[in-house]
Write an enzyme that holds these catalytic residues in place. Structure first.
Site, PDB file in Angstrom:
ATOM      1  N   THR A 192       9.878 -14.695  55.026  1.00  0.00           N
ATOM      2  CA  THR A 192       9.723 -13.362  54.562  1.00  0.00           C
ATOM      3  C   THR A 192      10.324 -13.081  56.300  1.00  0.00           C
ATOM      4  O   THR A 192      10.664 -13.608  57.046  1.00  0.00           O
ATOM      5  CB  THR A 192       8.175 -12.976  55.503  1.00  0.00           C
ATOM      6  OG1 THR A 192       7.155 -13.649  55.161  1.00  0.00           O
ATOM      7  CG2 THR A 192       7.627 -11.833  55.461  1.00  0.00           C
ATOM      8  N   PHE A 194      11.346  -9.225  57.641  1.00  0.00           N
ATOM      9  CA  PHE A 194      10.886  -8.192  59.196  1.00  0.00           C
ATOM     10  C   PHE A 194      11.607  -6.849  59.139  1.00  0.00           C
ATOM     11  O   PHE A 194      13.031  -7.630  60.076  1.00  0.00           O
ATOM     12  CB  PHE A 194      10.146  -9.210  60.093  1.00  0.00           C
ATOM     13  CG  PHE A 194       9.505  -9.851  59.674  1.00  0.00           C
ATOM     14  CD1 PHE A 194       8.137 -10.031  59.551  1.00  0.00           C
ATOM     15  CD2 PHE A 194       9.445 -11.402  59.525  1.00  0.00           C
ATOM     16  CE1 PHE A 194       6.526 -11.063  59.434  1.00  0.00           C
ATOM     17  CE2 PHE A 194       7.841 -11.799  58.989  1.00  0.00           C
ATOM     18  CZ  PHE A 194       7.216 -11.950  59.317  1.00  0.00           C
TER      19      PHE A 194
END
Length: 295
Positions: A192, A194
């Protein structure tokens, strides 16, 4: 990137040391966003968990945080659309990014055996990323919750050995849970990305990534013409995302990530040309990119 680079505002007395930067994120303590914040900024930060994306993005304006860390895309699930919309609709600036690997663990009450588990709780995305595990254990009932780390907290607090949660190792350590199974995710190439967001823009000398957003008139070839200034200058387009403009049906914004710096004269020329071809061009940030190999 180091935490001292993001020191918060000096306190009210000149003799006092500057306080630690406050980082808001969606979720509870132990969430993957917390793990990402510490990786990017170090552990000398003040973590500000917020219950929703809306609350996280409002944290700076509410005086609760100095920066926001928001997930923007996952390598398996794709874009985090709520983050996109709140970023584009707000006035914050991207000043950094970080990528972490997402490792899902089955976490239960201390002393629990795996064969005692009947119910597994977590965020719907986390549960969906562990489909093979649940396929191999069809007796386990899945329950969707608001947060991975919050699920661990609730399970441990209940003392119920028939319940377990899917979350990070950090959540297990924070709430005193026991790891019953590791690497539940279907695909270990699960990362992921960010974004670190600030009220004020920054332009570091080492910036090598540029994010921007614009709208287009409805006319043939509009998107092609908008991208052409970058292609003609051999600027690498890393991502393009379209999102509907709220309140204006069938109108779209286009979000772009470029491997480029605003200090590059070719980029400056491309942006100047782009501005004459699109509507509501906005530079979201020029920042140092995270490398996947560092996840």
């Amino acid at each position: 990137m180091h935490a001292e680079s993001f020191t918060a505002t000096e306190s009210s007395t000149a003799a006092s040391a500057p306080r630690r930067p406050r980082i808001a994120f969606q979720g509870e303590r132990g969430a993957f966003s917390e793990q990402a914040a510490i990786k990017l900024l170090g552990d000398q930060i003040e973590l500000v968990p917020r219950p929703t994306f809306e609350a996280a993005f409002a944290a700076i304006g509410d005086g609760l945080a100095d920066y926001i860390l928001a997930p923007i895309e996952n390598s398996l699930a794709g874009s985090v659309h709520r983050s996109f919309d709140l970023l584009v609709e707000g006035q914050l600036h991207i000043i950094g990014e970080v990528i972490i690997q997402i490792v899902h663990n089955l976490i239960g009450v201390a002393g629990t055996r795996f064969d005692q588990i009947e119910v597994v709780e977590s965020h719907p995305v986390a549960l969906a990323q562990c489909e093979l595990f649940f396929r191999n254990h069809p007796n386990l009932r899945r329950i969707a919750t608001l947060d991975t780390a919050g699920s661990v907290r609730e399970v441990v607090a209940s003392g119920d050995r028939t319940r377990a949660a899917v979350a990070s190792l950090r959540a297990a350590e924070l709430y005193g849970g026991a790891i019953l199974r590791e690497h539940l995710e279907d695909n270990r190439e699960n990362y992921t990305r960010f974004l670190l967001l600030s009220r004020e823009p920054r332009l570091p000398d080492s910036a090598d990534k540029l994010s921007l957003v614009f709208e287009l008139d409805h006319r043939p070839g509009a998107l092609h013409h908008a991208l052409e200034p970058f292609g003609r200058r051999n600027l690498n387009l890393m991502k393009i995302e379209s999102r509907p403009v709220h309140g204006r049906p069938w109108q779209y914004r286009f979000y772009l990530d470029l491997q480029a710096s605003r200090r590059d004269p070719e980029v400056v020329a491309a942006l100047s040309e782009l501005e004459s071809l699109v509507v509501n061009l906005r530079i979201l940030g020029s920042y140092v990119s995270a490398k996947s190999s560092e996840a």
